[in-house]
Design a protein around this motif. Structure first.
Motif, PDB file in Angstrom:
ATOM      1  N   THR A  58       3.612  10.505 -12.656  1.00 20.14           N
ATOM      2  CA  THR A  58       3.279   9.599 -13.764  1.00 20.14           C
ATOM      3  C   THR A  58       2.300   8.542 -13.258  1.00 20.14           C
ATOM      4  N   PRO A  59       1.563   7.890 -14.167  1.00 13.64           N
ATOM      5  CA  PRO A  59       0.637   6.830 -13.748  1.00 13.64           C
ATOM      6  C   PRO A  59       1.322   5.701 -12.974  1.00 13.64           C
ATOM      7  N   THR A  60       2.538   5.310 -13.386  1.00 15.30           N
ATOM      8  CA  THR A  60       3.228   4.236 -12.659  1.00 15.30           C
ATOM      9  C   THR A  60       3.641   4.693 -11.261  1.00 15.30           C
ATOM     10  N   GLY A  61       3.772   5.995 -11.089  1.00 15.16           N
ATOM     11  CA  GLY A  61       4.110   6.524  -9.768  1.00 15.16           C
ATOM     12  C   GLY A  61       3.012   6.264  -8.744  1.00 15.16           C
ATOM     13  N   LEU A  62       1.823   6.013  -9.229  1.00 16.98           N
ATOM     14  CA  LEU A  62       0.711   5.713  -8.322  1.00 16.98           C
ATOM     15  C   LEU A  62       0.984   4.457  -7.502  1.00 16.98           C
ATOM     16  N   LEU A  63       1.753   3.527  -8.079  1.00 16.31           N
ATOM     17  CA  LEU A  63       2.026   2.254  -7.398  1.00 16.31           C
ATOM     18  C   LEU A  63       2.890   2.447  -6.160  1.00 16.31           C
ATOM     19  N   GLN A  64       3.552   3.595  -6.056  1.00  8.37           N
ATOM     20  CA  GLN A  64       4.432   3.854  -4.914  1.00  8.37           C
ATOM     21  C   GLN A  64       3.714   4.551  -3.758  1.00  8.37           C
ATOM     22  N   ILE A  65       2.474   4.972  -3.992  1.00 10.71           N
ATOM     23  CA  ILE A  65       1.740   5.700  -2.947  1.00 10.71           C
ATOM     24  C   ILE A  65       1.056   4.706  -2.009  1.00 10.71           C
ATOM     25  N   LYS A  66       1.321   4.839  -0.741  1.00 11.61           N
ATOM     26  CA  LYS A  66       0.750   3.917   0.238  1.00 11.61           C
ATOM     27  C   LYS A  66      -0.715   4.254   0.532  1.00 11.61           C
ATOM     28  N   GLY A  67      -1.483   3.220   0.798  1.00 11.29           N
ATOM     29  CA  GLY A  67      -2.858   3.407   1.265  1.00 11.29           C
ATOM     30  C   GLY A  67      -3.901   3.610   0.191  1.00 11.29           C
ATOM     31  N   ILE A  68      -3.524   3.488  -1.097  1.00 11.08           N
ATOM     32  CA  ILE A  68      -4.530   3.699  -2.148  1.00 11.08           C
ATOM     33  C   ILE A  68      -4.749   2.450  -3.002  1.00 11.08           C
ATOM     34  N   ARG A  69      -4.080   1.332  -2.652  1.00  9.52           N
ATOM     35  CA  ARG A  69      -4.185   0.154  -3.503  1.00  9.52           C
ATOM     36  C   ARG A  69      -5.636  -0.320  -3.691  1.00  9.52           C
ATOM     37  N   ALA A  74     -10.308  -0.780  -7.427  1.00  7.20           N
ATOM     38  CA  ALA A  74     -11.676  -0.376  -7.772  1.00  7.20           C
ATOM     39  C   ALA A  74     -11.698   0.372  -9.104  1.00  7.20           C
ATOM     40  N   ALA A  75     -10.742   1.272  -9.305  1.00  5.24           N
ATOM     41  CA  ALA A  75     -10.678   2.038 -10.560  1.00  5.24           C
ATOM     42  C   ALA A  75     -10.423   1.117 -11.749  1.00  5.24           C
ATOM     43  N   ALA A  76      -9.799  -0.032 -11.488  1.00 10.04           N
ATOM     44  CA  ALA A  76      -9.535  -1.006 -12.547  1.00 10.04           C
ATOM     45  C   ALA A  76     -10.789  -1.795 -12.904  1.00 10.04           C
ATOM     46  N   GLY A  97      -3.110  -3.204 -15.915  1.00 10.42           N
ATOM     47  CA  GLY A  97      -3.886  -3.020 -17.139  1.00 10.42           C
ATOM     48  C   GLY A  97      -4.545  -1.652 -17.170  1.00 10.42           C
ATOM     49  N   LEU A  98      -5.027  -1.209 -16.024  1.00 12.22           N
ATOM     50  CA  LEU A  98      -5.626   0.124 -15.910  1.00 12.22           C
ATOM     51  C   LEU A  98      -4.608   1.197 -16.293  1.00 12.22           C
ATOM     52  N   ILE A  99      -3.398   1.068 -15.764  1.00 14.77           N
ATOM     53  CA  ILE A  99      -2.356   2.060 -16.014  1.00 14.77           C
ATOM     54  C   ILE A  99      -1.959   2.092 -17.490  1.00 14.77           C
ATOM     55  N   GLU A 100      -1.725   0.912 -18.051  1.00 15.83           N
ATOM     56  CA  GLU A 100      -1.238   0.835 -19.434  1.00 15.83           C
ATOM     57  C   GLU A 100      -2.293   1.231 -20.465  1.00 15.83           C
ATOM     58  N   MET A 101      -3.552   0.794 -20.217  1.00 15.00           N
ATOM     59  CA  MET A 101      -4.585   0.975 -21.242  1.00 15.00           C
ATOM     60  C   MET A 101      -5.356   2.287 -21.127  1.00 15.00           C
ATOM     61  N   PHE A 102      -5.410   2.845 -19.911  1.00 13.46           N
ATOM     62  CA  PHE A 102      -6.262   4.030 -19.730  1.00 13.46           C
ATOM     63  C   PHE A 102      -5.559   5.240 -19.124  1.00 13.46           C
ATOM     64  N   LEU A 103      -4.709   5.028 -18.121  1.00 10.15           N
ATOM     65  CA  LEU A 103      -4.099   6.184 -17.456  1.00 10.15           C
ATOM     66  C   LEU A 103      -2.954   6.783 -18.266  1.00 10.15           C
ATOM     67  N   GLU A 104      -2.094   5.932 -18.803  1.00 12.07           N
ATOM     68  CA  GLU A 104      -0.977   6.473 -19.599  1.00 12.07           C
ATOM     69  C   GLU A 104      -1.466   7.195 -20.858  1.00 12.07           C
ATOM     70  N   PRO A 105      -2.463   6.634 -21.583  1.00 11.49           N
ATOM     71  CA  PRO A 105      -2.977   7.371 -22.755  1.00 11.49           C
ATOM     72  C   PRO A 105      -3.649   8.695 -22.398  1.00 11.49           C
ATOM     73  N   ALA A 106      -4.053   8.857 -21.123  1.00  8.84           N
ATOM     74  CA  ALA A 106      -4.719  10.103 -20.708  1.00  8.84           C
ATOM     75  C   ALA A 106      -3.737  11.248 -20.555  1.00  8.84           C
ATOM     76  N   GLU A 112      -7.419  12.696 -13.172  1.00  6.51           N
ATOM     77  CA  GLU A 112      -8.864  12.806 -13.389  1.00  6.51           C
ATOM     78  C   GLU A 112      -9.433  11.498 -13.941  1.00  6.51           C
ATOM     79  N   GLU A 113      -8.675  10.882 -14.858  1.00  7.29           N
ATOM     80  CA  GLU A 113      -9.111   9.600 -15.434  1.00  7.29           C
ATOM     81  C   GLU A 113      -9.239   8.542 -14.335  1.00  7.29           C
ATOM     82  N   LEU A 114      -8.273   8.523 -13.430  1.00  8.29           N
ATOM     83  CA  LEU A 114      -8.301   7.576 -12.315  1.00  8.29           C
ATOM     84  C   LEU A 114      -9.533   7.791 -11.447  1.00  8.29           C
TER      85      LEU A 114
END
Length: 318
Positions: A58-69, A74-76, A97-106, A112-114
């Motif tokens: 899920t898009p929120t799962g991205l927050l748990q991945i280390k090393g990509i913050r 930048a994607a935001a 804001g990126l997750i809520e407005m663009f990634l979740e609707p994708a 790919e959106e990210l």
């Protein structure tokens, strides 16, 4: 006795200064290749990002991945420059804001959106750096020609590293010094010479594209404050688009006029010259007029190897 007219060694009339259609075309191709070279880094970063987030469900799962913050920031839409002026909390807000407005609707295509949005921000950064690339390529070409001139004449020389400002003696084995050098220094029959780019000249209170001083490199800091040490000053315009030639010329013309006036107040007459990549007919006529009147000592079209070789031989002999 007046000064010689070194420009007559490679110019017969103003027409010789005009950039040909073939050279304009070659210049645009060179810019395109440089843009692609610089873009390679961002493309590889995007591929690495796609691999790193492949297991996210899920898009929120991205927050748990280390090393990509930093990539999420930048994607935001937060550039590196903007990121240095805002707080960590602000960056976190942008990512959410990126997750809520663009990634979740994708939906399922959120990865790919990210990646696309990451590339958009990186593309902006690339566009910004490309605005200055004409000047970078121009400096490289000039330095490459000077290095060749010095080598053919058997002169030893040193070059300045861009970040540290340290000077390093050239051994003769280096490849493509011009890609890094911010300055060159050599010793010829008339003494030590140091050429630097983008030097702020105290007497003019402005940055000048090229300055040749009669000093060894270790005395540069002291010499640049002494008006008597300046042997030549120049404007170098590497933009190849004929549509922007007039604007670049006006900037260069104004800068060199200020140089002449500032040094004249101290009864000094260092050489002044102009080198440009995109030179249109009207501009060529104006440059030629200044050459003939003595307002300029030399000029050359950056895209013409014969003119550049002649100008650099003159420069090395000053």
């Amino acid at each position: 006795m007046g000064r010689s007219e070194p420009f007559r060694s490679h110019l017969k009339s103003s027409a010789d200064l005009v950039t040909t259609y073939e050279e304009v075309r070659a210049g645009f191709v060179a810019l395109a290749l440089e843009k692609n070279r610089r873009a390679t880094r961002y493309v590889e970063e995007a591929r690495a990002l796609k691999t790193a987030v492949a297991e996210a469900r899920t898009p929120t799962g991205l927050l748990q991945i280390k090393g990509i913050r930093p990539a999420l920031v930048a994607a935001a839409g937060v550039s590196d420059k903007a990121g240095s002026h805002i707080s960590t909390a602000d960056k976190e807000e942008a990512v959410r804001g990126l997750i809520e407005m663009f990634l979740e609707p994708a939906g399922p295509s959120f990865v790919e959106e990210l990646v696309f949005r990451f590339l958009l921000t990186r593309g902006d950064a690339l566009g910004g750096s490309m605005r200055n690339v004409g000047g970078v390529l121009a400096q490289r070409r000039l330095f490459r020609t000077i290095v060749s001139t010095l080598s053919l004449a058997g002169h030893r020389f040193s070059w300045m590293r861009p970040k540290s400002g340290a000077w390093e003696a050239a051994s003769g084995d280096e490849a493509e010094i011009e890609l890094e050098a911010r300055g060159l220094a050599w010793s010829a029959g008339r003494g030590s010479r140091t050429l630097v780019c983008n030097l702020k000249v105290p007497l003019v209170d402005n940055n000048i594209d090229l300055c040749l001083l009669g000093c060894p490199p270790e005395r540069l800091s002291e010499a640049c404050r002494n008006p008597n040490m300046y042997l030549a000053l120049a404007e170098l315009k590497g933009g190849i688009d004929p549509a922007g030639a007039d604007e670049h010329w006006k900037t260069a013309r104004t800068a060199l006029s200020r140089v002449k006036a500032a040094f004249a107040e101290h009864e000094l007459t260092p050489r002044v010259f102009f080198v440009g990549a995109a030179i249109v007919r009207k501009m060529a006529d104006e440059i030629w007029s200044r050459l003939e009147s003595g307002a300029f000592d030399n000029a050359a079209n950056l895209t013409n190897s014969g003119q550049m070789n002649s100008l650099c031989r003159w420069l090395v002999r000053l």
